[in-house]
Write a protein that holds these residues in place. Structure first.
Motif, PDB file in Angstrom:
ATOM      1  N   UNK A  69      -2.983  12.583 -11.266  1.00  0.00           N
ATOM      2  CA  UNK A  69      -3.195  12.426 -12.711  1.00  0.00           C
ATOM      3  C   UNK A  69      -2.214  13.247 -13.540  1.00  0.00           C
ATOM      4  N   UNK A 127      -3.956   5.502  -6.741  1.00  0.00           N
ATOM      5  CA  UNK A 127      -4.569   4.328  -6.118  1.00  0.00           C
ATOM      6  C   UNK A 127      -4.811   4.587  -4.630  1.00  0.00           C
ATOM      7  N   UNK A 152      -8.492   4.225  -3.539  1.00  0.00           N
ATOM      8  CA  UNK A 152      -8.846   3.030  -2.779  1.00  0.00           C
ATOM      9  C   UNK A 152      -8.535   3.185  -1.296  1.00  0.00           C
ATOM     10  N   UNK A 168     -12.034   5.235   0.249  1.00  0.00           N
ATOM     11  CA  UNK A 168     -12.872   4.269   0.959  1.00  0.00           C
ATOM     12  C   UNK A 168     -13.002   4.666   2.429  1.00  0.00           C
TER      13      UNK A 168
END
Lengths: 194, 141, 509
Positions: A112, A175, A179, A183
């Motif tokens: 970020x 990402x 993701x 996950x």
């Protein structure tokens, strides 16, 4: 610290090229850093050694190519966005090869912050011409004299591209964090519960 | 006025993509809906690309005579649109994953109002549902 | 000086970027967000004064003159709505900050709220200011993407379905928008609005109708126009009160603005627009009747929101300077009052612990401040004199009565829908504020984001809501100068020439 002998965590699971390092001829292509040969590989069977080896060569090459795209962007195909995507793909490749080794952990800045810095640089470049009385987002050429070899022509819009580059790299890393490893973590947690 | 010209094969492709996309959007599985959005996005982006006219040389100054260039504007628009569709697809993917984690399946559920109206259709339907401890009425849970 | 028109877009983006960089310090994020929105209000006010005194403020990005380059245009309509929107966003931000301080204390909650909030403000500003269709599309995407994040940040099993519906419906409308842009480009080879307003006139009428209808559908979905409204009452009530207030205040009105902008500039009518009259009637009635059937306070307000979109559509349908002036004034009033009502709804829920009207009661006795804060915006929304809603509605009615038989009949529907609104709000008043006091409903999940069922409400939350009430009252007090200005805005919209001249810069157009 000698990178050749240091193991990432001293775990014996990693293939350590330790014994024959006195012959320089054979040791020149040995790993200088522990990345992509993680000591704790949870499931050694899932490793694809070929991909890991290819990635070791490709990763820096792709990064250099992305820098080239970034600089070439004003006059030719390229620019901050595509350069950022190419650099991001390098990290994706590394993630695919390295598995759950978090690529975010390899970059010392949190994604970020990278995104924020990139966006701030881009907006700053957009607003900077206003101070000089020019329209927002306009660009100009700066001639930077180089000692001995003429001068280097820098178009100010390259700063905007640098901002976009950082932003995109940050987005891709974030990402991957959310993701990809996020996950994986969820799946591990679910698997351990079951 | 400029007469829009479009390659017939491409027109059919765009039409096919729209049809497939809308069909998938109407499915119950979120994964199919998502693929529907992706296909529809491809159709739209292809259309955006096509409105620039027939294929021509890359519009880079100095690479070819200017009158052989393709129209660069739709390409720029399509590029932007591709990026936006891509980003939103990723978001939707994350959201359906979240939905899968929370619900254990990725089916779109019934609409609340529909269920309420269906229940009220009966003659003995109560005027107000009892509200549960969280302040939501029964059928909102 | 024209760089001023770019600031409402660039400032919040810069603020969001810096807020992400300092994401470890929630205090710095709060200060950044407040400063950014505060300075946006100032910029928007200056823009409005300049646009009203000396015509639209136009900026060509990068020095590329339109129609080739991207232009940002702040005319009276855009600047007025921009000012009201940023004021509302600032007040809602104050409410959100104080609620988050009360609920989390100094604990770090989430670092994504403030950046996303600022990005949404940037998208809203860009939508008001964009001078071409594609920038409009991009601005909607910025705004909607931020809204997806805000709506689905804390999804639970109950709310994820509503979130999905919202995201997919919005995505679909965005793709249709893009299709419409592509078709417009295929027909005219430009996306610049000022340039288009000249070229569209030369198109065959059938093609023009198709394009106009595509934009009606696209912005109709986003503005929750009946019969494309179904997603709104389903999704909005599920977000925390400040987020719902922000959405209810800004998002649908931005879409309405886009509809006004495209229809007046590209597809003008000489007479009242029959199709839009029917859509306005449907929107007003379906929304108001839907509100009557609700027991959930937030759903009721959502249906009222839909209903009052119809009032604005009516102003557009009349399609003369007075109708558009009324619609503009109504939009400004509607942005403020809906945001206020949803904030008050949040306060009520915080106090009673429930959104179900039949479990509330006696709030007028236990919390008189809340009663006052609810009563004023409720009367304003119903359009009773002497509130801002009355002034705006009166303009709409006058415009309708002066435009022929059809609009006069629809004006009667406007009055009927106003009574239905009043009835629905009276229902809220009787159930929640009168009667015997009911026990507070316990917080079902004390550890989640929202603390409900507590009397511990910090005063800044009331102050932020009261500030919005004050804005709404100010619209009523300054109704004279404001309606004079919206009148000039309406004339500009009908004439089309001032916009073209300002953007393209040719005196002979």
């Amino acid at each position: 610290m000698n990178p050749l002998t240091s193991s990432p965590d001293g775990d014996a699971a990693a293939p350590q090229p330790g014994e024959r390092e006195q012959t320089p001829f054979e040791s020149w292509d040995r790993p200088r850093s522990p990345w992509l040969l993680p000591g704790r590989c949870r499931t050694p069977r899932r490793r694809t050694l070929l991909l890991e080896m290819v990635t070791r060569g490709l990763f820096p090459t792709i990064l250099v190519f992305s820098i080239y795209l970034l600089c070439a962007g004003h006059y030719g195909p390229g620019g901050g966005f595509s350069a950022g995507l190419v650099a991001g793909l390098a990290f994706v490749l590394r993630y695919l090869a390295g598995g759950s080794t978090d690529p975010g952990a390899l970059v010392p800045i949190r994604p970020p912050v990278l995104m924020g810095l990139g966006l701030a640089i881009a907006v700053g470049t957009a607003l900077a011409p206003v101070v000089a009385g020019e329209p927002v987002l306009s660009s100009t050429k700066l001639a930077v004299p180089l000692p001995g070899s003429g001068e280097l022509e820098v178009v100010t819009s390259v700063f905007l591209d640098v901002g976009v580059y950082l932003l995109i790299v940050g987005v891709v890393l974030d990402l991957l964090r959310a993701l990809g490893s996020g996950i994986e973590r969820d799946m591990r947690a679910a698997g351990e519960e079951a | 006025m400029i007469t829009p010209t479009i390659n017939l094969l491409m027109a059919l492709t765009v039409g096919g993509l729209y049809a497939v996309g809308f069909y998938l959007l109407l499915q119950r599985s979120l994964m199919r809906v998502l693929i529907g959005v992706v296909v529809l996005g491809h159709g739209t982006n292809l259309l955006l690309q096509l409105v620039g006219g027939p294929p021509a040389r890359a519009p880079i100054v100095g690479s070819a005579p200017a009158d052989t260039f393709a129209d660069p504007l739709p390409q720029a628009l399509a590029l932007t649109a591709v990026v936006i569709t891509f980003a939103l697809t990723t978001f939707l993917l994350a959201l359906s994953y979240r939905s899968f984690v929370l619900l254990g399946h990725d089916e779109v559920q019934d609409d609340l109002e529909d269920r309420r109206i269906a229940r009220r259709g009966g003659p003995a339907a109560p005027l107000h549902q009892d509200a549960g401890p969280d302040g939501r009425t029964e059928d909102e849970r | 000086m024209t760089a001023l028109a770019a600031l409402p877009v660039l400032l919040p983006i810069l603020g969001a970027a810096l807020a992400v960089v300092v994401s470890t310090s929630v205090l710095a994020q709060r200060i950044l967000a407040l400063t950014t929105l505060g300075s946006m209000v100032v910029v928007a006010a200056v823009l409005l004064v300049r646009a009203d005194r000396s015509g639209p403020v136009v900026i060509a990005l990068g020095g590329w003159a339109p129609p080739v380059g991207i232009a940002l245009v702040a005319d009276r309509l855009a600047a007025l709505l921009l000012l009201v929107s940023t004021l509302v966003a600032l007040a809602v931000l104050g409410y959100a900050i104080s609620q988050r301080i009360a609920d989390y204390g100094r604990r770090m909650a989430s670092s994504t709220f403030y950046p996303t909030y600022l990005v949404l403000s940037a998208g809203v500003s860009l939508a008001y200011l964009s001078g071409d269709l594609f920038t409009l599309f991009v601005s909607f995407e910025i705004m909607l993407t931020a809204s997806y994040v805000l709506l689905t940040r804390r999804t639970s099993v109950q709310t994820i379905r509503a979130g999905m519906t919202y995201v997919i419906v919005s995505l679909l409308s965005s793709l249709l928008f893009l299709t419409a842009v592509a078709m417009v480009y295929a027909a005219t080879a430009t996306v610049n609005l000022a340039d288009l307003s000249e070229r569209v006139d030369a198109l065959p009428p059938g093609l023009r109708t198709v394009l106009a209808l595509m934009f009606v559908v696209v912005f109709g979905i986003k503005a929750a126009m009946v019969p494309l409204h179904f997603w709104l009452p389903d999704s909005y009530p599920n977000a925390p009160a400040p987020v719902t207030a922000l959405f209810a205040g800004l998002l649908t009105k931005v879409s309405f603005y886009a509809m006004v902008r495209t229809q007046t500039l590209l597809f003008p009518h000489d007479r009242p627009w029959t199709l839009m009259l029917w859509l306005a009637v449907a929107t007003m009635l379906v929304g108001a009747l839907g509100a009557l059937a609700q027991n959930d306070l937030n759903r009721l307000l959502s249906f009222l929101l839909v209903s009052h979109i119809g009032f604005m559509l009516f102003g557009l349908a009349v399609f003369d300077a007075r109708g558009l002036s009324g619609a503009t004034l109504y939009a400004a009033h509607h942005i403020t009052v809906l945001a206020t009502l949803f904030l008050v709804g949040g306060l009520i829920t915080r106090r009673t612990g429930t959104v179900a009207l039949d479990r509330m009661g006696g709030l007028a006795a236990t919390s008189p401040a809340l009663a006052v804060l609810f009563a004023i915006p409720a009367l304003t929304l119903a359009g009773l004199p002497p509130t801002a809603g009355f002034v705006a509605k009166l303009q709409l009615l006058q415009a309708g009565a002066g435009a022929g038989v059809g609009p006069t009949a629809v004006a009667a529907v406007v009055i009927a829908a106003s009574f239905l609104t009043l009835f629905a709000l009276t229902k809220v008043w009787v159930r929640a504020f009168w009667g015997r006091a009911r026990p507070t409903v316990e917080d079902p999940d004390p550890h989640d984001e929202l603390e409900v069922g507590t009397a511990r409400t910090p005063w800044p939350m009331y102050a932020a809501t009261a500030g919005l009430v004050a804005v709404s009252l100010a619209i009523a007090v300054f109704a004279g100068p404001l309606s004079a200005m919206t009148g000039r805005a309406g004339e500009d919209l009908i004439a089309r020439v001032p916009y073209r001249v300002a953007v393209l810069g040719d005196a002979d157009r």
